[in-house]
Design a protein around this motif. Structure first.
Motif, PDB file in Angstrom:
ATOM      1  N   GLU A 227       0.632  48.869  38.380  1.00  0.00           N
ATOM      2  CA  GLU A 227       1.814  48.002  38.442  1.00  0.00           C
ATOM      3  C   GLU A 227       1.526  46.872  39.428  1.00  0.00           C
ATOM      4  O   GLU A 227       0.935  47.104  40.486  1.00  0.00           O
ATOM      5  CB  GLU A 227       3.044  48.770  38.914  1.00  0.00           C
ATOM      6  CG  GLU A 227       3.634  49.698  37.891  1.00  0.00           C
ATOM      7  CD  GLU A 227       4.964  50.291  38.343  1.00  0.00           C
ATOM      8  OE1 GLU A 227       5.547  51.067  37.568  1.00  0.00           O
ATOM      9  OE2 GLU A 227       5.410  49.971  39.471  1.00  0.00           O
ATOM     10  N   TYR A 228       1.976  45.692  39.074  1.00  0.00           N
ATOM     11  CA  TYR A 228       1.830  44.536  39.965  1.00  0.00           C
ATOM     12  C   TYR A 228       3.184  44.213  40.560  1.00  0.00           C
ATOM     13  O   TYR A 228       4.180  44.084  39.847  1.00  0.00           O
ATOM     14  CB  TYR A 228       1.258  43.343  39.201  1.00  0.00           C
ATOM     15  CG  TYR A 228      -0.175  43.559  38.786  1.00  0.00           C
ATOM     16  CD1 TYR A 228      -1.226  43.196  39.633  1.00  0.00           C
ATOM     17  CD2 TYR A 228      -0.486  44.166  37.576  1.00  0.00           C
ATOM     18  CE1 TYR A 228      -2.543  43.421  39.265  1.00  0.00           C
ATOM     19  CE2 TYR A 228      -1.794  44.397  37.199  1.00  0.00           C
ATOM     20  CZ  TYR A 228      -2.818  44.027  38.048  1.00  0.00           C
ATOM     21  OH  TYR A 228      -4.126  44.257  37.685  1.00  0.00           O
ATOM     22  N   ARG A 229       3.221  44.093  41.880  1.00  0.00           N
ATOM     23  CA  ARG A 229       4.467  43.839  42.581  1.00  0.00           C
ATOM     24  C   ARG A 229       4.277  42.706  43.581  1.00  0.00           C
ATOM     25  O   ARG A 229       3.172  42.481  44.069  1.00  0.00           O
ATOM     26  CB  ARG A 229       4.949  45.099  43.309  1.00  0.00           C
ATOM     27  CG  ARG A 229       5.383  46.196  42.338  1.00  0.00           C
ATOM     28  CD  ARG A 229       5.776  47.482  43.003  1.00  0.00           C
ATOM     29  NE  ARG A 229       6.277  48.409  41.984  1.00  0.00           N
ATOM     30  CZ  ARG A 229       7.557  48.647  41.757  1.00  0.00           C
ATOM     31  NH1 ARG A 229       8.484  48.043  42.492  1.00  0.00           N
ATOM     32  NH2 ARG A 229       7.935  49.481  40.798  1.00  0.00           N
TER      33      ARG A 229
ATOM     34  N   HIS B 240      -0.232  53.117  40.279  1.00  0.00           N
ATOM     35  CA  HIS B 240      -1.032  52.412  41.288  1.00  0.00           C
ATOM     36  C   HIS B 240      -0.390  51.047  41.516  1.00  0.00           C
ATOM     37  O   HIS B 240      -0.334  50.216  40.604  1.00  0.00           O
ATOM     38  CB  HIS B 240      -2.474  52.237  40.829  1.00  0.00           C
ATOM     39  CG  HIS B 240      -3.334  51.517  41.824  1.00  0.00           C
ATOM     40  ND1 HIS B 240      -3.899  52.150  42.916  1.00  0.00           N
ATOM     41  CD2 HIS B 240      -3.711  50.216  41.911  1.00  0.00           C
ATOM     42  CE1 HIS B 240      -4.583  51.273  43.624  1.00  0.00           C
ATOM     43  NE2 HIS B 240      -4.480  50.091  43.039  1.00  0.00           N
ATOM     44  N   TRP B 241       0.116  50.830  42.739  1.00  0.00           N
ATOM     45  CA  TRP B 241       0.736  49.557  43.074  1.00  0.00           C
ATOM     46  C   TRP B 241      -0.328  48.573  43.550  1.00  0.00           C
ATOM     47  O   TRP B 241      -1.103  48.856  44.458  1.00  0.00           O
ATOM     48  CB  TRP B 241       1.745  49.734  44.203  1.00  0.00           C
ATOM     49  CG  TRP B 241       3.087  50.240  43.750  1.00  0.00           C
ATOM     50  CD1 TRP B 241       3.463  50.556  42.485  1.00  0.00           C
ATOM     51  CD2 TRP B 241       4.224  50.492  44.590  1.00  0.00           C
ATOM     52  NE1 TRP B 241       4.760  50.994  42.474  1.00  0.00           N
ATOM     53  CE2 TRP B 241       5.250  50.961  43.745  1.00  0.00           C
ATOM     54  CE3 TRP B 241       4.468  50.373  45.950  1.00  0.00           C
ATOM     55  CZ2 TRP B 241       6.512  51.304  44.235  1.00  0.00           C
ATOM     56  CZ3 TRP B 241       5.716  50.723  46.440  1.00  0.00           C
ATOM     57  CH2 TRP B 241       6.719  51.170  45.596  1.00  0.00           C
ATOM     58  N   ASN B 242      -0.347  47.402  42.910  1.00  0.00           N
ATOM     59  CA  ASN B 242      -1.108  46.249  43.395  1.00  0.00           C
ATOM     60  C   ASN B 242      -0.061  45.267  43.916  1.00  0.00           C
ATOM     61  O   ASN B 242       0.714  44.713  43.130  1.00  0.00           O
ATOM     62  CB  ASN B 242      -1.914  45.611  42.266  1.00  0.00           C
ATOM     63  CG  ASN B 242      -2.951  46.560  41.704  1.00  0.00           C
ATOM     64  OD1 ASN B 242      -4.038  46.688  42.221  1.00  0.00           O
ATOM     65  ND2 ASN B 242      -2.594  47.249  40.624  1.00  0.00           N
ATOM     66  N   MET B 243      -0.030  45.054  45.224  1.00  0.00           N
ATOM     67  CA  MET B 243       1.066  44.289  45.820  1.00  0.00           C
ATOM     68  C   MET B 243       0.558  43.038  46.517  1.00  0.00           C
ATOM     69  O   MET B 243      -0.378  43.090  47.315  1.00  0.00           O
ATOM     70  CB  MET B 243       1.829  45.175  46.809  1.00  0.00           C
ATOM     71  CG  MET B 243       3.064  44.518  47.383  1.00  0.00           C
ATOM     72  SD  MET B 243       4.035  45.715  48.361  1.00  0.00           S
ATOM     73  CE  MET B 243       4.589  46.838  47.080  1.00  0.00           C
TER      74      MET B 243
ATOM     75  N   SER C 103       9.047  44.194  40.856  1.00  0.00           N
ATOM     76  CA  SER C 103       7.964  44.465  39.920  1.00  0.00           C
ATOM     77  C   SER C 103       7.806  43.271  38.992  1.00  0.00           C
ATOM     78  O   SER C 103       8.784  42.600  38.649  1.00  0.00           O
ATOM     79  CB  SER C 103       8.290  45.720  39.104  1.00  0.00           C
ATOM     80  OG  SER C 103       7.339  45.890  38.072  1.00  0.00           O
TER      81      SER C 103
ATOM     82  N   GLU D 137      -2.571  47.759  48.435  1.00  0.00           N
ATOM     83  CA  GLU D 137      -2.585  48.672  47.291  1.00  0.00           C
ATOM     84  C   GLU D 137      -2.126  50.046  47.744  1.00  0.00           C
ATOM     85  O   GLU D 137      -2.281  50.416  48.904  1.00  0.00           O
ATOM     86  CB  GLU D 137      -3.997  48.799  46.696  1.00  0.00           C
ATOM     87  CG  GLU D 137      -4.548  47.528  46.103  1.00  0.00           C
ATOM     88  CD  GLU D 137      -5.913  47.745  45.459  1.00  0.00           C
ATOM     89  OE1 GLU D 137      -6.164  48.868  44.979  1.00  0.00           O
ATOM     90  OE2 GLU D 137      -6.721  46.808  45.458  1.00  0.00           O
TER      91      GLU D 137
END
Length: 402
Positions: free
Chosen positions: A234-236, A321-324, A272, A314
């Motif tokens: 997921e991209y946040r 899996h958060w990619n922030m 998100s 991250e």
């Protein structure tokens, strides 16, 4: 050697080895069911070396079941901060209240009673009953399944319920009379220290002589385990909002909802980048991401102006899996228009005016507990709020650099 002899050999040699080699762990110094329960919950998905200082702090702060049951949830989460899998802490406190209310604060030993506690599954129930009460109950976790798969050459998928059930039955047969506590701990210890997932230390293993997998050269190919699906990316984008005026030097945080992932913890405001009901993540250029961040937070009554990229972070959960990407943001001047927009969204009007001890408590007169809560905090204030690891790292890095 027949099966009965193989089993007797295993149990005898394991217990002898454990008596000589067991680690000095704080929860092993007492047969206190509460201590053993806390340690087993903490050890789920977590290394022993990591757990030890957390266990010591937790027991010092909540020395009894009643102390844990009566504590504010925020204090429990703060004491758990950094261990991850925070539902464990909430379930633990819920179960402590069960023990207090249903059993007078005394940990039960019966199978149904222990298994009925919130957050206690088959393994944890078996561990508590066998270690604390010396009851011959199976405690089958990943370490145990690996040892049994190799020693008895069990070539079945350990992710299947039937395989676990078979191993639980096997453990019950292996436990010598009156030795359940030491046997189960020894079995776990062997898997943790010797019969490791990769490069098992066969030459120092106390049961190597009759290990079927070693004799057939299969020690590194067992156990058989179906691979889990990789976590969904997921991209946040997150806003690190810097205060001005009386809030200079502080940043804005918000509280997560009381249910769901990371329930009740504090975080930086973030969104998100998924669209609608789409599950596939998307990535946006910085300008577009900042515009979207500002637009969505405005609907919460949080008027911000992103000024640029600050850092990336991250974090991996079991399934996500958060990619922030974190943007430094400024608080826009509160105008009549922005206040009206905040009120129309049932969010947080007059943020700078509604304060409690210098922190925002911007509920704008609403009684809806599902609305987020916001606070302005300094670095020293972080000691009073529980943050998920990813936001703890971001805030510590920010305050250190500033």
């Amino acid at each position: 050697m027949n099966n009965i002899e193989q089993q007797r050999y295993f149990s005898r040699e394991l217990l002898d080895w454990y008596g000589r080699s067991k680690r000095d762990l704080p929860w092993r110094r007492h047969r206190n069911p509460y201590y053993i329960w806390i340690s087993e919950i903490m050890l789920q998905q977590t290394r022993v070396d990591t757990v030890i200082p957390y266990f010591n702090r937790f027991i010092e702060k909540f020395p009894t079941v009643e102390a844990l049951a009566d504590a504010p949830e925020d204090e429990v989460l703060k004491c758990w901060e950094g261990l991850g899998y925070y539902s464990r802490a909430r379930n633990l406190q819920h179960a402590a209240r069960q023990v207090k209310e249903q059993y007078g604060g005394i940990m039960p030993s019966g199978k149904e009673e222990v298994f009925g506690l919130k957050g206690v599954g088959p393994y944890t129930a078996g561990a508590i009953r066998s270690i604390a009460f010396n009851i011959p109950a199976p405690a089958v976790d990943g370490n145990v399944m690996r040892v049994l798969s190799r020693y008895f050459l069990i070539e079945e998928d350990i992710m299947k319920g039937s395989t676990r059930a078979h191993m639980e039955d096997l453990v019950v047969r292996l436990i010598p009379e009156g030795r359940a506590s030491d046997f189960n701990q020894g079995l776990m210890e062997l898997g943790a220290l010797v019969c490791t997932p990769k490069s098992p230390k066969c030459l120092t293993c106390p049961v190597m002589e009759h290990c079927a997998a070693r004799l057939e050269g299969k020690e590194e190919s067992l156990p058989i385990k179906t691979k889990a699906k990789p976590p969904r990316p997921e991209y946040r984008v997150a806003a690190l909002v810097e205060g001005t005026g009386e809030y200079n030097g502080k940043v804005l945080i918000r509280k997560r909802p009381s249910t769901g992932l990371l329930a009740g913890m504090w975080e930086l405001p973030h969104i998100s980048l998924s669209q609608g009901k789409e599950t596939a993540p998307i990535s946006l250029p910085d300008e577009a991401a900042m515009d979207r961040l500002a637009g969505e937070l405005k609907t919460e009554g949080i008027p911000i102006r992103p000024v640029g990229h600050l850092m990336d972070a991250e974090h991996t959960f079991s399934h996500i899996h958060w990619n922030m990407r974190v943007f430094r943001c400024q608080w826009r001047d509160i105008s009549a228009g922005s206040l009206q927009a905040a009120e129309s969204a049932a969010a947080y009007a007059a943020v700078y005016k509604d304060t409690v001890e210098g922190n925002i408590d911007v509920e704008a007169g609403t009684a809806n507990s599902s609305e987020p809560q916001y606070r302005w905090i300094s670095q020293s204030d972080m000691a009073f709020y529980a943050f998920p690891n990813v936001f703890l790292r971001i805030l510590n890095q920010y305050f250190t650099s500033e």
